[in-house]
Scaffold this motif. Structure first.
Motif, short mmCIF file in Angstrom:
data_model
loop_
_atom_site.label_atom_id
_atom_site.label_comp_id
_atom_site.label_asym_id
_atom_site.label_seq_id
_atom_site.Cartn_x
_atom_site.Cartn_y
_atom_site.Cartn_z
N ASP A 258 0.83 -1.19 0.00
CA ASP A 258 0.00 0.00 0.00
C ASP A 258 0.87 1.25 0.00
OD1 ASP A 258 0.84 0.55 2.61
OD2 ASP A 258 -1.06 0.00 3.54
N VAL A 265 -3.46 -6.84 1.67
CA VAL A 265 -4.16 -8.12 1.75
C VAL A 265 -5.63 -7.91 1.40
CG1 VAL A 265 -2.60 -9.09 3.47
CG2 VAL A 265 -4.64 -7.84 4.22
N GLN A 266 -6.26 -9.00 0.97
CA GLN A 266 -7.68 -8.94 0.65
C GLN A 266 -8.48 -8.72 1.94
OE1 GLN A 266 -8.86 -12.45 -1.55
NE2 GLN A 266 -7.04 -12.37 -2.84
N THR A 267 -9.49 -7.89 1.86
CA THR A 267 -10.29 -7.57 3.03
C THR A 267 -10.84 -8.82 3.69
OG1 THR A 267 -10.95 -5.46 2.02
CG2 THR A 267 -12.28 -6.27 3.87
N SER A 269 -9.12 -11.21 5.06
CA SER A 269 -8.25 -12.38 4.93
C SER A 269 -6.79 -11.94 5.04
CB SER A 269 -8.49 -13.09 3.60
OG SER A 269 -7.76 -12.48 2.54
N ARG A 271 -4.69 -13.06 2.51
CA ARG A 271 -4.23 -13.34 1.15
C ARG A 271 -3.61 -12.09 0.53
NH1 ARG A 271 -6.73 -17.98 -1.44
NH2 ARG A 271 -8.02 -19.11 0.07
N THR A 272 -2.47 -12.25 -0.08
CA THR A 272 -1.77 -11.14 -0.73
C THR A 272 -2.05 -11.16 -2.23
OG1 THR A 272 0.26 -12.35 -1.26
CG2 THR A 272 0.07 -11.44 0.98
N SER A 273 -1.32 -10.35 -2.98
CA SER A 273 -1.51 -10.28 -4.42
C SER A 273 -0.95 -11.49 -5.16
CB SER A 273 -0.86 -9.00 -4.97
OG SER A 273 0.52 -8.96 -4.65
N GLU A 275 -0.98 -15.62 -5.22
CA GLU A 275 -1.67 -16.80 -4.68
C GLU A 275 -0.68 -17.69 -3.94
OE1 GLU A 275 -3.97 -19.04 -7.38
OE2 GLU A 275 -5.53 -17.51 -7.60
N ASP A 304 -5.88 -19.78 6.30
CA ASP A 304 -5.96 -19.43 4.89
C ASP A 304 -5.03 -20.29 4.05
OD1 ASP A 304 -7.86 -17.48 5.33
OD2 ASP A 304 -6.45 -15.80 5.27
#
Length: 322
Positions: A258, A265-267, A269, A271-273, A275, A304
């Protein structure tokens, strides 16, 4: 040079990384934790911890991290003393290289490298850390109930820390080097409306003054940034609130960050950009930055990661059957 392989590779050994390791190990993922430059994370530099759930009495930060590490190892985690200098996230298994040449490969990667508070860099500041000087009002403000305290800074963090400290102190001073704050307008309005807070403009901390046996902070020596005049402010707590450095340099160009350099990360979770790559703790959290929230996101990252691998393995089985 040795190659170490695992289903779950974790980088960072603070509350987030070790919590991920505990959950990952219990799920049979045989995690490897690469501990990095500061094994145990920031809590190893913290003395009294009074806000971690489960302990009625004050505990010591280093002791808490020793217990977390022992628990992680007990359930099957391997801890490696190494510092990563290079990453390859272009394909799975992900590949990390240590400064001695060892290679670490993981089917999933959990990043828990944390963030470091920015300090003023004064010798007196270093000498009095944990003895009246802190970088976290939420962590340490409770210890200054009814005492006179000061916050150094002028951004959102500083204003939020000053407002928080009014829960414990009726005499809070905000010290800023300039004649206006950088904080959001709504925060400034709350600050100026609070009768417990005094703002000192155009002042910089020249020295943290200690005294007593055992030694503790008793005052701040201030220099006027316009006139150069020196003055003294008697306080028992000094909170440096000039921001944080997330430990993400290693991942620039590999992961989405950012505007402040934290891993995106995904809202809802971890998880990053990329996989299969997950981030937890202060490296992705610029709001709360607490040991308990870091541990919580470490748990999330492990869950996750486990679900991701289950989905990938299910797809492989289905493709093989077709």
């Amino acid at each position: 040079m040795t190659t170490h392989t695992t289903r779950m590779l974790i980088l960072g050994s603070g509350p987030a990384g070790l919590s991920a390791a505990i959950y990952g190990a219990r799920a049979g993922m045989k995690p490897i934790v690469v501990q990095g430059i500061q094994p145990g994370g920031q809590l190893t530099t913290t003395t009294d911890v009074e806000n971690y759930p489960g302990f009625r009495d004050v505990i010591q930060g280093p002791w808490l991290m020793d217990e977390m590490q022992a628990q992680a190892e007990h359930v099957g985690t391997r801890l490696m003393y190494d510092t990563i200098v290079e990453v390859d996230l272009s394909r799975r298994p992900f590949r990390l290289i240590g400064d001695g040449g060892d290679v670490y490969e993981g089917e999933v990667l959990v990043i828990a490298t944390g963030a470091q508070a920015k300090w003023l860099g004064l010798d007196s500041e270093e000498a009095l850390k944990g003895k009246g000087v802190s970088a976290c009002a939420t962590c340490d403000g409770f210890f200054y109930r009814g005492r006179k305290v000061a916050v150094i800074g002028g951004g959102n963090t500083a204003v939020e820390e000053a407002l928080y400290l009014t829960n414990h102190s009726d005499d809070v001073t905000l010290i800023h080097r300039r004649d206006s704050l950088r904080a959001e307008k709504i925060l400034q309005e709350r600050l100026f409306a609070n009768e417990k807070i005094t703002v000192l403009w155009n002042k910089g901390v020249e020295r943290f003054v200690g005294d007593g046996d055992p030694e503790g902070l008793v005052a701040l020596e201030l220099r006027d940034t316009v006139t150069g005049e020196l003055s003294r402010l008697d306080v028992e707590g000094g909170f440096v609130a000039i921001g944080h450095h997330p430990a993400t340099e290693l991942f620039r160009g590999h992961l989405e960050l950012d505007a402040d350099g934290y891993i995106a990360v995904q809202t809802g979770s971890t998880r990053t950009s990329v996989e299969g790559v997950f981030a937890c703790g202060d490296v992705m959290d610029k709001v709360y930055r607490q040991a308990v929230t870091a541990a919580g996101t470490g748990c999330m990252a492990a869950l996750d990661a486990e679900r991701f691998l289950a989905e990938v393995e299910f797809e492989h089985v289905r493709e093989a059957a077709e």
